[in-house]
Design an enzyme around this catalytic site. Structure first.
Site, PDB file in Angstrom:
ATOM      1  N   SER A 175       0.863  -1.188   0.000  1.00 41.48           N
ATOM      2  CA  SER A 175       0.000   0.000   0.000  1.00 41.48           C
ATOM      3  C   SER A 175       0.893   1.230   0.000  1.00 41.48           C
ATOM      4  O   SER A 175       2.054   1.164   0.434  1.00 41.48           O
ATOM      5  CB  SER A 175      -0.856  -0.005   1.274  1.00 41.48           C
ATOM      6  OG  SER A 175      -1.521   1.240   1.432  1.00 41.48           O
ATOM      7  N   TYR A 208      -2.269  -1.415  10.344  1.00 37.18           N
ATOM      8  CA  TYR A 208      -2.302  -1.510   8.872  1.00 37.18           C
ATOM      9  C   TYR A 208      -0.991  -0.974   8.284  1.00 37.18           C
ATOM     10  O   TYR A 208      -0.339  -1.655   7.483  1.00 37.18           O
ATOM     11  CB  TYR A 208      -3.497  -0.718   8.334  1.00 37.18           C
ATOM     12  CG  TYR A 208      -3.687  -0.835   6.836  1.00 37.18           C
ATOM     13  CD1 TYR A 208      -4.389  -1.895   6.284  1.00 37.18           C
ATOM     14  CD2 TYR A 208      -3.156   0.118   5.970  1.00 37.18           C
ATOM     15  CE1 TYR A 208      -4.558  -2.018   4.905  1.00 37.18           C
ATOM     16  CE2 TYR A 208      -3.319   0.004   4.595  1.00 37.18           C
ATOM     17  CZ  TYR A 208      -4.025  -1.051   4.065  1.00 37.18           C
ATOM     18  OH  TYR A 208      -4.188  -1.160   2.703  1.00 37.18           O
TER      19      TYR A 208
HETATM   20  N1  LIG Z   1      -8.613  -0.345  -1.704  1.00 39.44           N
HETATM   21  C1  LIG Z   1      -7.627   0.461  -1.404  1.00 39.44           C
HETATM   22  O1  LIG Z   1      -7.807   1.671  -1.326  1.00 39.44           O
HETATM   23  C2  LIG Z   1      -6.241  -0.077  -1.169  1.00 39.44           C
HETATM   24  C3  LIG Z   1      -5.192   0.844  -1.072  1.00 39.44           C
HETATM   25  C4  LIG Z   1      -3.912   0.376  -0.879  1.00 39.44           C
HETATM   26  C5  LIG Z   1      -3.678  -0.972  -0.779  1.00 39.44           C
HETATM   27  N2  LIG Z   1      -4.724  -1.840  -0.874  1.00 39.44           N
HETATM   28  C6  LIG Z   1      -4.410  -3.261  -0.731  1.00 39.44           C
HETATM   29  O2  LIG Z   1      -4.964  -4.003  -1.807  1.00 39.44           O
HETATM   30  C7  LIG Z   1      -5.307  -5.311  -1.343  1.00 39.44           C
HETATM   31  C8  LIG Z   1      -6.752  -5.605  -1.676  1.00 39.44           C
HETATM   32  O3  LIG Z   1      -7.559  -4.625  -1.063  1.00 39.44           O
HETATM   33  P1  LIG Z   1      -9.082  -4.418  -1.422  1.00 39.44           P
HETATM   34  O4  LIG Z   1      -9.328  -2.974  -1.374  1.00 39.44           O
HETATM   35  O5  LIG Z   1      -9.427  -5.185  -2.635  1.00 39.44           O
HETATM   36  O6  LIG Z   1      -9.747  -5.089  -0.128  1.00 39.44           O
HETATM   37  P2  LIG Z   1     -11.182  -5.787   0.071  1.00 39.44           P
HETATM   38  O7  LIG Z   1     -11.496  -5.653   1.518  1.00 39.44           O
HETATM   39  O8  LIG Z   1     -12.170  -5.279  -0.911  1.00 39.44           O
HETATM   40  O9  LIG Z   1     -10.874  -7.315  -0.268  1.00 39.44           O
HETATM   41  C9  LIG Z   1     -10.045  -8.045   0.593  1.00 39.44           C
HETATM   42  C10 LIG Z   1     -10.352  -9.519   0.481  1.00 39.44           C
HETATM   43  O10 LIG Z   1      -9.554 -10.191   1.469  1.00 39.44           O
HETATM   44  C11 LIG Z   1     -10.363 -11.212   2.048  1.00 39.44           C
HETATM   45  N3  LIG Z   1      -9.873 -11.598   3.376  1.00 39.44           N
HETATM   46  C12 LIG Z   1      -9.949 -10.895   4.526  1.00 39.44           C
HETATM   47  N4  LIG Z   1      -9.458 -11.616   5.545  1.00 39.44           N
HETATM   48  C13 LIG Z   1      -9.050 -12.806   5.019  1.00 39.44           C
HETATM   49  C14 LIG Z   1      -8.469 -13.978   5.576  1.00 39.44           C
HETATM   50  N5  LIG Z   1      -8.204 -14.078   6.883  1.00 39.44           N
HETATM   51  N6  LIG Z   1      -8.187 -15.012   4.749  1.00 39.44           N
HETATM   52  C15 LIG Z   1      -8.466 -14.947   3.419  1.00 39.44           C
HETATM   53  N7  LIG Z   1      -9.019 -13.851   2.846  1.00 39.44           N
HETATM   54  C16 LIG Z   1      -9.311 -12.799   3.634  1.00 39.44           C
HETATM   55  C17 LIG Z   1     -11.749 -10.597   2.113  1.00 39.44           C
HETATM   56  O11 LIG Z   1     -12.748 -11.610   2.266  1.00 39.44           O
HETATM   57  C18 LIG Z   1     -11.831  -9.849   0.790  1.00 39.44           C
HETATM   58  O12 LIG Z   1     -12.370 -10.642  -0.242  1.00 39.44           O
HETATM   59  C19 LIG Z   1      -5.017  -5.322   0.152  1.00 39.44           C
HETATM   60  O13 LIG Z   1      -3.768  -5.918   0.406  1.00 39.44           O
HETATM   61  C20 LIG Z   1      -5.021  -3.854   0.512  1.00 39.44           C
HETATM   62  O14 LIG Z   1      -4.254  -3.565   1.657  1.00 39.44           O
HETATM   63  C21 LIG Z   1      -5.997  -1.438  -1.066  1.00 39.44           C
END
Ligand SMILES: NC(=O)c1ccc[n+]([C@@H]2O[C@H](COP(=O)([O-])OP(=O)(O)OC[C@H]3O[C@@H](n4cnc5c(N)ncnc54)[C@H](O)[C@@H]3O)[C@@H](O)[C@H]2O)c1
Length: 243
Positions: free
Chosen positions: A134, A147
């Protein structure tokens, strides 16, 4: 046809959001994808196998990897993407339990997946691992210490693995998105409109990213287009960390 023709990828947390977009992009490029998640909003298809897996469980991860090897006999790509956003709290408010859960999902889950997958990649003398970090692995936001700490650590984990396993033909990189329009932001801000109001101005591009834009960058890191890229943190953050 396709940059990932006949390749096999495991994507954790691919049941929705960025992980789901990555699975879709990899499949469009010819890969078979095993999605490991605790919840699914997307359907299993001929090319996408959904496996229920809590990545805090070593046993569950072993089952996913063993099943993948049983079906395909190789694993070319691992995307560690699953995340929990954690509690919004400063250190006086954050419980040890909450801190540990964030690190278990966001960091130790990736460690366990790498630990189980890398021996297969060593045997193949080939592999690409992408750890989704991130922009908050480099800069911070308020009351998000677990986080931010987990994301900083996963960038370093990627570099350390890249060094140890270059000689085995394995490349390891992190990919750091800025704020992206996914359900994670709705969970965090209550609505996408509120998330946009707060976050858009923090990006040079004055907008949030789309999951597909992150998936394109993941495709670059997964494919031979990035054959000279390892130990790198690829920022796809709309300029968030530049201002
Ligand atoms: N969306 C953003 O703004 C953003 C920004 C920077 C980084 N990210 C990173 O991108 C990645 C995806 O984020 P996103 O926004 O798609 O998140 P999201 O919450 O939409 O999806 C995350 C997924 O992880 C799954 N998950 C949660 N706990 C779990 C576990 N214990 N075992 C297996 N699966 C599990 C959830 O069920 C979900 O399907 C993450 O690593 C996040 O930190 C996202």
């Amino acid at each position: 046809m396709g940059k990932l023709k006949n390749q096999v990828a495991i994507v954790t947390g691919g049941g929705r959001g960025i992980g789901a977009a990555i699975a879709e992009e990899f499949i469009a490029q010819g890969a078979h994808v095993i999605v490991a998640d605790i919840n699914f909003t997307n359907n299993q298809t001929e090319k996408q196998i959904n496996m229920s897996c809590d990545i805090t469980s070593e046993k569950a991860i072993n089952e996913v990897v063993n099943e993948t090897i049983k079906r395909f006999e190789h694993i070319d790509i691992l995307v560690n993407n699953a995340v929990t956003k954690g509690d919004v709290a400063d250190i006086t408010e954050l419980s040890l339990k909450s801190w540990q859960h964030s690190l278990d999902v966001n960091l130790t889950g990736a460690f366990l997946c790498c630990k189980k997958v890398i021996p297969h990649m060593i045997e193949q003398n080939k592999g690409s691992i992408i750890n989704i970090a991130s922009q908050l692995g480099q800069v911070v936001t308020g009351k998000s210490l677990a986080y931010c700490s987990s994301k900083g650590a996963i960038i370093q984990l990627s570099k350390a693995l890249a060094l140890d396993h270059a000689r085995h033909g394995i490349r390891v990189n992190s990919l750091s998105p800025g704020a992206v329009e996914t359900p994670l932001l709705i969970d965090g801000y209550g609505s996408m409109d509120t998330a946009k109001e707060f976050l858009e101005k923090k990006h040079i591009l004055k907008r949030l990213g789309k999951p597909e834009e992150i998936a394109k960058a993941a495709l670059f890191l997964a494919s031979t287009d990035s054959s000279f890229v390892t130990g790198s943190d690829l920022l796809v953050d709309g300029g968030y960390t530049s201002i």
